[in-house]
Design a protein around this motif. Structure first.
Motif, PDB file in Angstrom:
ATOM      1  N   ASP A 424       0.834  -1.201   0.000  1.00 36.06           N
ATOM      2  CA  ASP A 424       0.000   0.000   0.000  1.00 36.06           C
ATOM      3  C   ASP A 424       0.870   1.252   0.000  1.00 36.06           C
ATOM      4  O   ASP A 424       2.104   1.179  -0.023  1.00 36.06           O
ATOM      5  CB  ASP A 424      -0.969  -0.011   1.185  1.00 36.06           C
ATOM      6  CG  ASP A 424      -0.253  -0.117   2.528  1.00 36.06           C
ATOM      7  OD1 ASP A 424       0.883   0.395   2.634  1.00 36.06           O
ATOM      8  OD2 ASP A 424      -0.813  -0.704   3.466  1.00 36.06           O
ATOM      9  N   SER A 425       0.237   2.425   0.069  1.00 36.35           N
ATOM     10  CA  SER A 425       0.953   3.706  -0.034  1.00 36.35           C
ATOM     11  C   SER A 425       1.941   3.898   1.112  1.00 36.35           C
ATOM     12  O   SER A 425       3.079   4.347   0.902  1.00 36.35           O
ATOM     13  CB  SER A 425      -0.050   4.867  -0.051  1.00 36.35           C
ATOM     14  OG  SER A 425      -0.917   4.763  -1.146  1.00 36.35           O
ATOM     15  N   GLN A 426       1.517   3.583   2.336  1.00 38.47           N
ATOM     16  CA  GLN A 426       2.402   3.758   3.485  1.00 38.47           C
ATOM     17  C   GLN A 426       3.609   2.828   3.385  1.00 38.47           C
ATOM     18  O   GLN A 426       4.736   3.221   3.703  1.00 38.47           O
ATOM     19  CB  GLN A 426       1.637   3.500   4.779  1.00 38.47           C
ATOM     20  CG  GLN A 426       0.585   4.554   5.087  1.00 38.47           C
ATOM     21  CD  GLN A 426      -0.115   4.298   6.406  1.00 38.47           C
ATOM     22  OE1 GLN A 426      -0.013   3.209   6.979  1.00 38.47           O
ATOM     23  NE2 GLN A 426      -0.845   5.305   6.888  1.00 38.47           N
ATOM     24  N   GLN A 427       3.372   1.616   2.950  1.00 38.86           N
ATOM     25  CA  GLN A 427       4.481   0.675   2.812  1.00 38.86           C
ATOM     26  C   GLN A 427       5.443   1.108   1.712  1.00 38.86           C
ATOM     27  O   GLN A 427       6.657   0.945   1.831  1.00 38.86           O
ATOM     28  CB  GLN A 427       3.933  -0.725   2.526  1.00 38.86           C
ATOM     29  CG  GLN A 427       3.225  -1.346   3.714  1.00 38.86           C
ATOM     30  CD  GLN A 427       2.575  -2.670   3.363  1.00 38.86           C
ATOM     31  OE1 GLN A 427       2.046  -2.851   2.265  1.00 38.86           O
ATOM     32  NE2 GLN A 427       2.595  -3.613   4.302  1.00 38.86           N
ATOM     33  N   LEU A 428       4.910   1.671   0.636  1.00 38.16           N
ATOM     34  CA  LEU A 428       5.771   2.188  -0.431  1.00 38.16           C
ATOM     35  C   LEU A 428       6.652   3.317   0.090  1.00 38.16           C
ATOM     36  O   LEU A 428       7.847   3.391  -0.241  1.00 38.16           O
ATOM     37  CB  LEU A 428       4.919   2.666  -1.604  1.00 38.16           C
ATOM     38  CG  LEU A 428       5.682   3.258  -2.803  1.00 38.16           C
ATOM     39  CD1 LEU A 428       6.634   2.223  -3.387  1.00 38.16           C
ATOM     40  CD2 LEU A 428       4.702   3.752  -3.864  1.00 38.16           C
ATOM     41  N   ALA A 429       6.074   4.193   0.909  1.00 38.43           N
ATOM     42  CA  ALA A 429       6.859   5.282   1.495  1.00 38.43           C
ATOM     43  C   ALA A 429       7.951   4.736   2.406  1.00 38.43           C
ATOM     44  O   ALA A 429       9.078   5.244   2.421  1.00 38.43           O
ATOM     45  CB  ALA A 429       5.939   6.230   2.264  1.00 38.43           C
ATOM     46  N   ARG A 430       7.623   3.691   3.167  1.00 44.19           N
ATOM     47  CA  ARG A 430       8.638   3.072   4.045  1.00 44.19           C
ATOM     48  C   ARG A 430       9.744   2.423   3.227  1.00 44.19           C
ATOM     49  O   ARG A 430      10.925   2.524   3.576  1.00 44.19           O
ATOM     50  CB  ARG A 430       7.968   2.018   4.933  1.00 44.19           C
ATOM     51  CG  ARG A 430       7.061   2.581   6.008  1.00 44.19           C
ATOM     52  CD  ARG A 430       6.239   1.487   6.663  1.00 44.19           C
ATOM     53  NE  ARG A 430       7.077   0.442   7.230  1.00 44.19           N
ATOM     54  CZ  ARG A 430       6.632  -0.760   7.589  1.00 44.19           C
ATOM     55  NH1 ARG A 430       5.345  -1.067   7.402  1.00 44.19           N
ATOM     56  NH2 ARG A 430       7.456  -1.648   8.102  1.00 44.19           N
ATOM     57  N   LEU A 431       9.369   1.768   2.139  1.00 44.12           N
ATOM     58  CA  LEU A 431      10.362   1.122   1.275  1.00 44.12           C
ATOM     59  C   LEU A 431      11.320   2.160   0.705  1.00 44.12           C
ATOM     60  O   LEU A 431      12.531   1.935   0.648  1.00 44.12           O
ATOM     61  CB  LEU A 431       9.650   0.367   0.152  1.00 44.12           C
ATOM     62  CG  LEU A 431      10.525  -0.421  -0.829  1.00 44.12           C
ATOM     63  CD1 LEU A 431      11.269  -1.535  -0.111  1.00 44.12           C
ATOM     64  CD2 LEU A 431       9.677  -0.996  -1.959  1.00 44.12           C
ATOM     65  N   ARG A 432      10.783   3.328   0.313  1.00 47.99           N
ATOM     66  CA  ARG A 432      11.624   4.396  -0.229  1.00 47.99           C
ATOM     67  C   ARG A 432      12.486   5.006   0.873  1.00 47.99           C
ATOM     68  O   ARG A 432      13.680   5.256   0.678  1.00 47.99           O
ATOM     69  CB  ARG A 432      10.747   5.461  -0.878  1.00 47.99           C
ATOM     70  CG  ARG A 432      11.537   6.580  -1.547  1.00 47.99           C
ATOM     71  CD  ARG A 432      10.629   7.691  -2.029  1.00 47.99           C
ATOM     72  NE  ARG A 432       9.695   7.237  -3.044  1.00 47.99           N
ATOM     73  CZ  ARG A 432       8.386   7.124  -2.866  1.00 47.99           C
ATOM     74  NH1 ARG A 432       7.852   7.422  -1.675  1.00 47.99           N
ATOM     75  NH2 ARG A 432       7.596   6.715  -3.834  1.00 47.99           N
TER      76      ARG A 432
END
Length: 725
Positions: A424-432
């Motif tokens: 999801d969006s939050q996980q994508l931000a964490r990955l980045r």
């Protein structure tokens, strides 16, 4: 040249003078090592004449001339205008295209001192062929040149398109050499002179001036206090006569007629003793790759030796980075990452490289191999989205094949990056934010699937230790991932173990605990404080650690096996003076039987399934004189029907005939002991066996290995069957 017309030209015969010279000459024989070496003063005689614009040369052998033959053996025809030559063999009436040095002359032609031709003939050859020598040497010189020209023409058919590509090569930027010196080759030094009172300054090769330093140590890495670049300290007394940096890869991307040219360079800097202020920089261009304007065609060239003829740009595959001539030199350089010249990139990013993501990758990662990236991008276009989303580490892992594309990209049909990665969006931000790679992504996908969130520091630590959710499957149903993280780290600290050792020890401990019927659902058991000590204690209780671990795993899936054997041993155990049927006491007995006789009884789940549902049992046939030694393994049905009887490597030996007589006695005894329950189970077992045999016949299953290879499995099992009386 037309062969028919050539044969009509006047025949050149041996002159009287040539005949007298050959007659007066004598054959000389000399011993050379282990063979006789024969020679004449003149091993070959020649005449020539220009006829109808064709140079005709006749060759005579002295052995025929001494037998008064005036006819030539070979006739050579040369057309200098067309650059052609043909040889006619009068003995076989065949045409040859070979040069003089490849014609099958007698050995004495090579061993003889001279080849005769009159002076006028020699001048004719020099004048007609425009060569520096007359006679045999002049003709061979001309033929070699003709062959070389023909070879060049053949090569040019291949190389001319290459040269057209290379003509597109732009000029180097004006500041290219300065960029190579300062940026392209990143390795720098601070040279200092040792002083017992202490060293306070040294010469920085990047700053190109004296800089203040404190407590330098030869070979130690550091940072220049002025330019802030990484450096290596070099003591003038300990440094080699020439200090040379490692070979660096560098890339220059420029626009060309067909698209973009990627130019690969290699270079290094060197410094001589007592002259460290003077830098010697060497670099050379070794690779060129053209990316078409549409972005999908890559043509690669390497600088090397072309077919042992010349050094030039050679068309190569994308996988072959260097030609064979450079193979050994670059054998220990598996990757070609380097710095990219930056001033040409912004303009290219607006047009030719707009859809590739290469420029965005170069901005995130200090060193990159642009050729490798573009080649991978063509097959994995998702690299562009990863690069533009700031996921440099994940893009690099995909680029070098360090992760599974299928594992990372869950939904390749979707254009949305979140759906593509299955997060999801939050996980994508964490990955980045964490600059995570494929392992970090898998943990995020695990969170998405289970709904159990993990702190970033826990996920990062699992990635650092290369621990996956699959590795923790043996305990994840009893502890959270954070609890596992804390427990493993504590055991690592207390026992001085690595994380992988802790997990292996923990898994083995729990498997052995299952074997000893310990309550592994109790936190006191599964989260034991002194893991290594408790593990070693269970090992001491086990006859064999490996068998105990396997037995614990089997008991998880088939928990009633040992109880079943405890209840049936009085029914099936029987012996006489020669043979005995023995029931296993525990799972380890069956596992050990499989290892001793090298068959699959302990490793195949189908036997455990049959035992668990009481369809069949595994028993041991022993010799009464040695009941502890494995002899034959039996698979029986509850009424005593023997399905299989096998010894070493699933074989049957000749002694089975005698043992079969005993088994018939045993079946009679079993029929007296079995209960009504066993009879009901036997009826079900008989029905299941018939169904299984019918399926085998329908599928025509064949044995592929061993003594029975090639036979139908159902036929072998039917022959082995001993129905109870």
């Amino acid at each position: 040249m037309k062969k028919g017309e050539l044969l009509k030209l006047r025949t050149l015969k041996a002159t009287p003078k040539m005949m007298r010279m050959a007659a007066d000459d004598t054959l000389k024989r000399e011993m050379s090592y282990s063979y006789v070496r024969e020679s004449y003063t003149y091993g070959l005689y020649m005449r020539c004449q220009v006829l109808s614009g064709i140079l005709k040369v006749a060759f005579f052998l002295p052995e025929y001339m001494r037998m008064e033959s005036v006819m030539p053996v070979y006739e050579l025809y040369i057309n200098n205008q067309a650059g052609e030559f043909l040889t006619y063999d009068r003995r076989t009436n065949k045409w040859l295209t070979a040069k003089l040095d490849m014609i099958p002359w007698p050995k004495y032609v090579a061993y003889s001192e001279k080849k005769w031709i009159n002076p006028e003939g020699a001048r004719t050859i020099k004048r007609y062929l425009e060569v520096s020598n007359g006679g045999y040497k002049g003709i061979l010189q001309y033929q070699l040149q003709v062959r070389a020209d023909e070879l060049k023409k053949r090569h040019r058919r291949e190389t001319d398109p290459w040269d057209l590509d290379m003509e597109q090569t732009p000029e180097l930027p004006k500041d290219w050499e300065k960029w190579v010196l300062k940026v392209g080759i990143p390795e720098n030094y601070i040279f200092y002179r040792y002083d017992r009172r202490g060293v306070t300054e040294g010469y920085c090769t990047y700053c190109e001036k004296q800089v203040p330093i404190e407590h330098p140590k030869h070979g130690k890495q550091g940072t220049c206090p002025c330019c802030r670049h990484k450096i290596v300290y070099k003591s003038e007394g300990k440094a080699a006569g020439v200090v040379r940096t490692d070979t660096a890869h560098m890339y220059l991307l420029q626009r060309c007629e067909d698209g973009v040219m990627i130019r690969g360079f290699e270079g290094s800097r060197s410094y001589r003793r007592k002259d460290y202020h003077h830098t010697e920089c060497q670099f050379s261009e070794v690779r060129r790759v053209i990316l078409d304007k549409d972005g999908y065609g890559l043509r690669a060239y390497s600088w090397g030796v072309y077919k042992n003829t010349e050094t030039r740009w050679i068309r190569t595959s994308l996988e072959q980075r260097y030609t064979k001539a450079f193979y050994y030199y670059y054998y220990y350089s598996p990757t070609y990452e380097g710095r990219m010249y930056g001033r040409t990139l912004p303009d290219l990013a607006k047009k030719e490289l707009r859809k590739t993501g290469l420029v965005e990758m170069a901005a995130m990662i200090e060193k990159i191999d642009p050729e490798k990236y573009l080649a991978k991008w063509q097959s994995v276009p998702e690299l562009e989205r990863l690069a533009k989303a700031g996921l440099g580490t994940l893009a690099m892992e995909c680029m070098y094949g360090r992760c599974s594309i299928e594992g990372c990209f869950k939904n390749r049909l979707f254009g949305d990056l979140k759906k593509l990665l299955g997060i999801d969006s939050q996980q994508l931000a964490r990955l980045r934010r964490c600059n995570g790679g494929s392992q970090f992504l898998k943990w995020l996908q695990y969170e998405k699937a289970t709904g159990k969130l993990l702190p970033d520091h826990v996920t990062s630590w699992f990635c650092q230790e290369d621990i996956t959710a699959e590795d923790l499957k043996f305990i994840s149903n009893r502890m959270s991932m954070v609890q596992i993280y804390n427990y493993v780290r504590r055991q690592m600290k207390e026992n001085g173990m690595k994380s992988r050792e802790v997990l292996t020890t923990w898994s083995d401990y729990l498997a052995m605990a299952e074997r000893f019927h310990m309550d592994t659902q109790d936190a006191i058991i599964y989260r034991v404080n002194k893991l290594r000590k408790r593990h070693d204690e269970l090992v001491e209780r086990c006859h064999s650690k490996s068998l105990a671990i396997k037995a614990g795993e089997i008991l998880k899936n088939y928990p009633h096996v040992e109880q079943i054997y405890e209840s049936i041993k009085d029914i099936y155990e029987y012996s006489d003076k020669n043979y005995s049927v023995v029931s296993p006491r525990c799972i380890e007995d069956i596992l050990q039987e499989g290892e001793d006789l090298h068959h699959c009884v302990g490793s195949s789940d189908r036997y455990w399934e049959r035992i668990e549902r009481r369809e069949s049992y595994v028993l041991f046939l022993r010799r009464s004189a040695n009941p502890g030694k494995a002899y034959y393994t039996l698979e029986i049905e509850p009424d005593g029907t023997v399905r299989q009887k096998r010894t070493m490597y699933d074989r049957q030996e000749a002694d089975i005939e005698d043992a079969t007589k005993f088994l018939k006695k045993w079946q009679k005894e079993v029929s007296k002991r079995i209960t009504s329950e066993e009879k009901e189970l036997a009826a079900i077992s008989h029905s299941l066996r018939e169904q299984e045999f019918a399926e085998m016949r329908e599928k025509q299953l064949v044995i592929n290995t061993g003594q029975l290879a090639g036979r139908l499995l159902v036929d072998v099992l039917t022959e082995d069957l001993m129905e109870a009386a």
